[in-house]
Each structure stands twice: as structure tokens, then as C-alpha cells.
Design an enzyme around this catalytic site. Sequence first.
Site, PDB file in Angstrom:
ATOM      1  CG  LEU A   1      -2.003   1.420   1.208  1.00  0.00           C
ATOM      2  CD1 LEU A   1      -3.077   1.098   0.122  1.00  0.00           C
ATOM      3  CD2 LEU A   1      -2.752   1.209   2.692  1.00  0.00           C
TER       4      LEU A   1
ATOM      5  N   PRO B   1       6.728   6.127  -1.578  1.00  0.00           N
ATOM      6  CG  PRO B   1       8.560   5.980  -3.027  1.00  0.00           C
ATOM      7  CD  PRO B   1       7.165   5.531  -2.842  1.00  0.00           C
TER       8      PRO B   1
ATOM      9  N   GLY C   1       2.214   7.702   2.656  1.00  0.00           N
ATOM     10  CA  GLY C   1       2.230   6.671   3.673  1.00  0.00           C
ATOM     11  C   GLY C   1       0.745   6.971   4.508  1.00  0.00           C
TER      12      GLY C   1
ATOM     13  NE  ARG D   1      22.948  -5.139  38.647  1.00  0.00           N
ATOM     14  CZ  ARG D   1      24.028  -4.920  39.260  1.00  0.00           C
ATOM     15  NH1 ARG D   1      24.561  -5.825  40.312  1.00  0.00           N
ATOM     16  NH2 ARG D   1      24.665  -3.934  38.730  1.00  0.00           N
TER      17      ARG D   1
ATOM     18  CD  GLN E   1      17.507   4.512  32.984  1.00  0.00           C
ATOM     19  OE1 GLN E   1      17.720   4.544  31.637  1.00  0.00           O
ATOM     20  NE2 GLN E   1      18.358   5.374  33.851  1.00  0.00           N
TER      21      GLN E   1
ATOM     22  N   GLY F   1      20.424  -1.127  33.420  1.00  0.00           N
ATOM     23  CA  GLY F   1      21.653  -0.503  33.388  1.00  0.00           C
ATOM     24  C   GLY F   1      22.315  -0.778  31.987  1.00  0.00           C
TER      25      GLY F   1
ATOM     26  CD  GLU G   1      -0.578  -3.701  10.157  1.00  0.00           C
ATOM     27  OE1 GLU G   1      -1.881  -4.008  10.598  1.00  0.00           O
ATOM     28  OE2 GLU G   1       0.109  -4.323   9.923  1.00  0.00           O
TER      29      GLU G   1
END
Length: 400
Positions: free
Chosen positions: A141, A144, A147, A282, A357, A360, A384
Site C-alpha cells: 500500500l 515514498p 504513507g 540483581r 533502564q 543498566g 498500520e
Amino acid sequence: MVAFEHPHPHGALAPTAHLELPFFDDAHRALANGLVAWTHEQKVGESDDRAACKEWVQRLGAAGWLRYCVPEAHGGALPALDSRALVILRETLAYHSPLADFAFAMQGLGSGAITLAGTPAQQARYLSAVATGEKIAAFALSEPEAGSDVAAMATQAVQTGSGWALNGCKTWISNGDLADFYVVFAKTDPGAGARGISAFIVDAGTPGLDSSAHIQVMAPHPLATLAFNNCAVGTDALLGPVNGGFKLAMRTLDIFRASVAAAALGMARRAFAEAVTHAKTRKMFGQTLGDFQLTQAKLGEMSALIDAAALLTYRAAWQRDCSATQGAGTPAYTAAAASAKLTATENAQRVIDMALQMFGGRGVQVGQTIEHLYRDIRSLRIYEGASEVQLLILGKNALK
């Protein structure tokens, strides 16, 4: 990379407790549990995205999962496309491997217009092969300069004595140069805007079609630009009525929009599971990362964002299935699907960012599950129907 490694035994299976919600029935729950068990056994090398996609299509077809992409009359698992089944499949596959989800989704999206508008001969030729994985499908579909603004497409199809000649360019085409056929949208009445678009089925290898220009993106999956240079197809290539292509494209996207939300949801759930496991194991300052209130607050926020996305996603799928007799494009469903797609993709981006995050430095290490998810999720806010388009749909719906 192999489809996401599962370093922790209890994090290996996608969660299914949320399927106890009343949006689903026992058949949906059985589907989910069977798929979770199947994905746990699948190890696919994904360093070559094109080879991996082919392998995923073959595996999904052999196991019968692609049968949910087409109706029962053509080898499908259910009488008609079922949005809740599609949502379950995409959420579960995306939890395991976003590339597996991509392979499944494109079989549905690429053949959806044939399910909706194909002649009996077209449906017989393509849909059964899609369900087995024998043929790989694609949906062409975007261009350039077209969209979100689909009506601006420049590709044209001109009627000839023996059929149609296509000229123009399509880009960002998923499964480009991998698919066995493309559902291609082109202008048949260039001055009529959206009302002048028609759909065609173009087989790979048709003279005048060049799909060799591959596109590389941050989360690798098969993309290409398609160039049409007097690409000749027969009269039997026309899909649906002449100048009915825009409505057909929108109906097809409408069906699968809630499933895009589900894919984002699957990625968010995986990031959350990885974050919880990491927080429990951790060691920091003599305790675990999870012992810190700041970590607990982040996990709480991630959980709420996931729940909000899930409820909107499941509601949209349930709403479409319940109103199938009225057609997928009812205004209420369109708004619900837009809300789900917008919220699930935006929330998933936030959840995955927070999870990264929490990891780390390891979070940005190439090859880590979280790093992969961080790249995978980004495109879902664009394809989409970009988030901005969903906002416009919801805003216009509110003003009505």
C-alpha cells in the site's frame, strides 16, 4: 541471535492468566495454552532475518497456526477470521519472538483482502497455500510520498486488451522480495483521489516487477521497495471492484489493527517478565534490586500500563467479533481499535524503556533480550496507522 533466549525457567512461558478475563472463551484459552507450549520448543536462528522469516512461516504452517489467518472454507481453523484468536496468537508470538509475530501477521494482512473480496478462484488459489505456509503473502500500500495519506499514491494501473499494466513504486513493503504474491493498490482513476484506487494480486516474478531493493531497519525484518515498470497482469488479477481499493485496504487494516496492539502487548509483557526476574536476582548494596522502593514503584507503573493496554486491546477484538454481522468497519469498532493500537504501542514503548533502564549497561548490550525489544517496539508506533493517525480517528469520532 536465536528467538529470545529464556535464561530463567519460570520466565520461559508467556503468561496466560489474563485470558481468564470475560472477553475470551474456553476455545481461546486452549489456543493460548497450546501456543505457549509450542513456542517454548521453538529455537530459530534470527541473524538472517529473511531466512528466519521463511523458517517461521514454514514452522507456523506445519503446526497449523497459520490456519487462523484464513477462513475455514479455505483450510482455516475457524469459520471466519476471529479477532480474539489473532490477538492471542500475536501477543504470544511477540512475547517469544517479534520476528515470529511478524511472519504470522503478514500471512494474515497479506491475504486479508483476498479473504474479504476475492473471487472463489482467487481464494482457492491463494488462501489454502497461505494457511499451510506454502505461499508467503504481502500487502503493498505505502509509497515514498503516500504513507498516512493513502489517497496521494501515484502508482497507476491502466486497462489493456489483456488485463492491466501497473507502473509506479511501493516502499516499506513487509516481506518485499520474499513474498510469493503481493496485494497491490494502484490508482485506476487518478483524478478521483481515494475513490480512484483499485487492488490487484501480483505474483512474485511477474515481468515488470522488481523487488530487489531491500530496506535495512533498526530491528531487522524483510522490507523492500517494489518498482513496477509496465508490469502486466491479467483481468483475473483485479481484487474486488474497480475503484473499490481504498475501502478494501481500510477494511483489511481495520481487522488487523487490534492485533498490532496485541503484538506490542506481548513485547511489553516480555520486558516486564525480564525486569521482574532481574529485580529479584540483581544484587546491589547488600540486597536485591527489587528491595528498593524505587524499583517497586517502576514495576508497579509498568504493570498498570500493561493492564490498561490489555483491556483496550481485548475489548477491541471482542467488539469486532461480537459485531461481525455488521462488518468490521463499524464506527464503534474503528474507534476501539484505534484506542487499543495507540495505547498499547505507546505504553509498550514506555514499559520497555523502563525495563531497559533497570538493566543498566546490560540493557543496551547488543544481543540482550531487552536491547532487542527496545529496537523491535519502535516501528509499531508507525506502521498500520501511526499514533498520530489514531489520535485523529479518535478526535473525529469524539466530535461526531
